[in-house]
Scaffold this motif. Structure first.
Motif, PDB file in Angstrom:
ATOM      1  N   GLU A 180     -12.966 112.097  82.657  1.00 14.72           N
ATOM      2  CA  GLU A 180     -13.161 112.799  83.921  1.00 14.72           C
ATOM      3  C   GLU A 180     -13.580 111.786  84.978  1.00 14.72           C
ATOM      4  N   LEU A 181     -13.053 111.969  86.197  1.00 12.60           N
ATOM      5  CA  LEU A 181     -13.296 111.045  87.296  1.00 12.60           C
ATOM      6  C   LEU A 181     -13.987 111.781  88.443  1.00 12.60           C
ATOM      7  N   PHE A 182     -15.079 111.185  88.939  1.00 12.32           N
ATOM      8  CA  PHE A 182     -15.849 111.760  90.027  1.00 12.32           C
ATOM      9  C   PHE A 182     -16.018 110.706  91.113  1.00 12.32           C
ATOM     10  N   PRO A 183     -15.346 110.884  92.273  1.00 13.51           N
ATOM     11  CA  PRO A 183     -15.451 109.885  93.333  1.00 13.51           C
ATOM     12  C   PRO A 183     -16.873 109.800  93.883  1.00 13.51           C
ATOM     13  N   GLU A 184     -17.300 108.573  94.126  1.00  9.94           N
ATOM     14  CA  GLU A 184     -18.600 108.300  94.747  1.00  9.94           C
ATOM     15  C   GLU A 184     -18.374 107.240  95.807  1.00  9.94           C
ATOM     16  N   GLY A 185     -17.807 107.667  96.943  1.00  8.46           N
ATOM     17  CA  GLY A 185     -17.448 106.710  97.994  1.00  8.46           C
ATOM     18  C   GLY A 185     -16.300 105.848  97.496  1.00  8.46           C
ATOM     19  N   ASP A 186     -16.481 104.528  97.521  1.00  2.87           N
ATOM     20  CA  ASP A 186     -15.432 103.617  97.039  1.00  2.87           C
ATOM     21  C   ASP A 186     -15.608 103.286  95.556  1.00  2.87           C
ATOM     22  N   LYS A 187     -16.541 103.978  94.904  1.00  4.69           N
ATOM     23  CA  LYS A 187     -16.755 103.822  93.465  1.00  4.69           C
ATOM     24  C   LYS A 187     -16.382 105.126  92.772  1.00  4.69           C
ATOM     25  N   THR A 188     -16.371 105.101  91.440  1.00  2.00           N
ATOM     26  CA  THR A 188     -16.014 106.295  90.669  1.00  2.00           C
ATOM     27  C   THR A 188     -16.890 106.396  89.428  1.00  2.00           C
ATOM     28  N   LEU A 189     -17.463 107.580  89.237  1.00  2.00           N
ATOM     29  CA  LEU A 189     -18.151 107.866  87.986  1.00  2.00           C
ATOM     30  C   LEU A 189     -17.083 108.297  86.993  1.00  2.00           C
ATOM     31  N   VAL A 190     -17.017 107.599  85.858  1.00  2.00           N
ATOM     32  CA  VAL A 190     -16.068 107.939  84.791  1.00  2.00           C
ATOM     33  C   VAL A 190     -16.878 108.476  83.617  1.00  2.00           C
ATOM     34  N   ARG A 191     -16.487 109.669  83.157  1.00  3.32           N
ATOM     35  CA  ARG A 191     -17.148 110.274  82.007  1.00  3.32           C
ATOM     36  C   ARG A 191     -16.121 110.464  80.897  1.00  3.32           C
ATOM     37  N   ILE A 192     -16.425 109.912  79.717  1.00  4.73           N
ATOM     38  CA  ILE A 192     -15.616 110.150  78.525  1.00  4.73           C
ATOM     39  C   ILE A 192     -16.408 111.117  77.646  1.00  4.73           C
ATOM     40  N   THR A 193     -15.761 112.218  77.266  1.00  2.00           N
ATOM     41  CA  THR A 193     -16.367 113.186  76.358  1.00  2.00           C
ATOM     42  C   THR A 193     -15.475 113.286  75.128  1.00  2.00           C
ATOM     43  N   HIS A 194     -16.047 113.056  73.958  1.00  2.00           N
ATOM     44  CA  HIS A 194     -15.289 113.143  72.705  1.00  2.00           C
ATOM     45  C   HIS A 194     -15.932 114.241  71.867  1.00  2.00           C
ATOM     46  N   THR A 195     -15.197 115.342  71.653  1.00  2.00           N
ATOM     47  CA  THR A 195     -15.687 116.471  70.878  1.00  2.00           C
ATOM     48  C   THR A 195     -14.998 116.504  69.515  1.00  2.00           C
ATOM     49  N   GLY A 196     -15.629 117.167  68.553  1.00  2.00           N
ATOM     50  CA  GLY A 196     -15.024 117.358  67.231  1.00  2.00           C
ATOM     51  C   GLY A 196     -15.219 116.219  66.267  1.00  2.00           C
ATOM     52  N   LEU A 197     -16.109 115.283  66.572  1.00  2.00           N
ATOM     53  CA  LEU A 197     -16.311 114.145  65.667  1.00  2.00           C
ATOM     54  C   LEU A 197     -16.796 114.591  64.293  1.00  2.00           C
ATOM     55  N   ASP A 198     -17.482 115.725  64.247  1.00  2.00           N
ATOM     56  CA  ASP A 198     -18.005 116.229  62.977  1.00  2.00           C
ATOM     57  C   ASP A 198     -16.901 116.706  62.038  1.00  2.00           C
ATOM     58  N   THR A 199     -15.662 116.830  62.524  1.00  2.00           N
ATOM     59  CA  THR A 199     -14.562 117.282  61.664  1.00  2.00           C
ATOM     60  C   THR A 199     -13.957 116.146  60.847  1.00  2.00           C
ATOM     61  N   PHE A 200     -14.312 114.908  61.187  1.00  2.00           N
ATOM     62  CA  PHE A 200     -13.801 113.756  60.441  1.00  2.00           C
ATOM     63  C   PHE A 200     -14.647 113.522  59.186  1.00  2.00           C
TER      64      PHE A 200
END
Length: 142
Positions: free
Chosen positions: A92-112
């Motif tokens: 997910e990308l969230f603009p912050e002026g000329d910068k960007t907050l990038v969020r990586i979310t990984h769900t379902g790891l418990d299924t491995f």
């Protein structure tokens, strides 16, 4: 028992458009991410790639795009050939002026398989922190 999703965030010194291109243009992805034979940012597109385990073994990753919101969100399933489990990764990308907050979310790891060190949450955490904090950061900020 479902575990909490793994979330990794960084603010990168690059505009949303540059980061979106890095996430969706296969020629750019090859420079910082995995070597994909082909990639198209469209829902239903399937792709695969090999990643290396901690002991040098190769794991075939099987992925299918589930969400494409240009310059906002890219999600895809993430599973391994010949192993149980199915997860999903979202950028997910969230603009912050000329910068960007990038969020990586990984769900379902418990299924491995929880008895395999390469499928441990700590392994995924180290991988995503490296990818976001070093690989993608250096690529988009150069």
């Amino acid at each position: 028992m479902e575990t909490k999703p793994l979330i990794v965030e960084r603010t990168l010194n690059a505009p949303v458009s540059r980061i979106w291109q890095a996430l969706t243009d296969n020629s750019k992805m090859k420079e910082w991410y995995f070597k994909l034979e082909n990639f198209e940012p469209r829902v239903g597109f399937e792709f695969q790639f090999y990643g290396q385990g901690s002991k040098g073994e190769k794991f075939l990753h099987l992925c299918r795009i589930t969400t494409v919101e240009p310059e906002k969100k890219l999600s895809y399933t993430w599973k391994y050939d010949n192993f149980p489990g199915n997860s999903e990764v979202s950028f997910e990308l969230f603009p912050e002026g000329d910068k960007t907050l990038v969020r990586i979310t990984h769900t379902g790891l418990d299924t491995f398989p929880q008895d395999h060190p390469d499928f441990a949450a700590s392994s995924f955490s180290a991988g995503w922190n490296h990818i976001l904090g070093i690989s993608l950061k250096e690529y988009v900020e150069k």
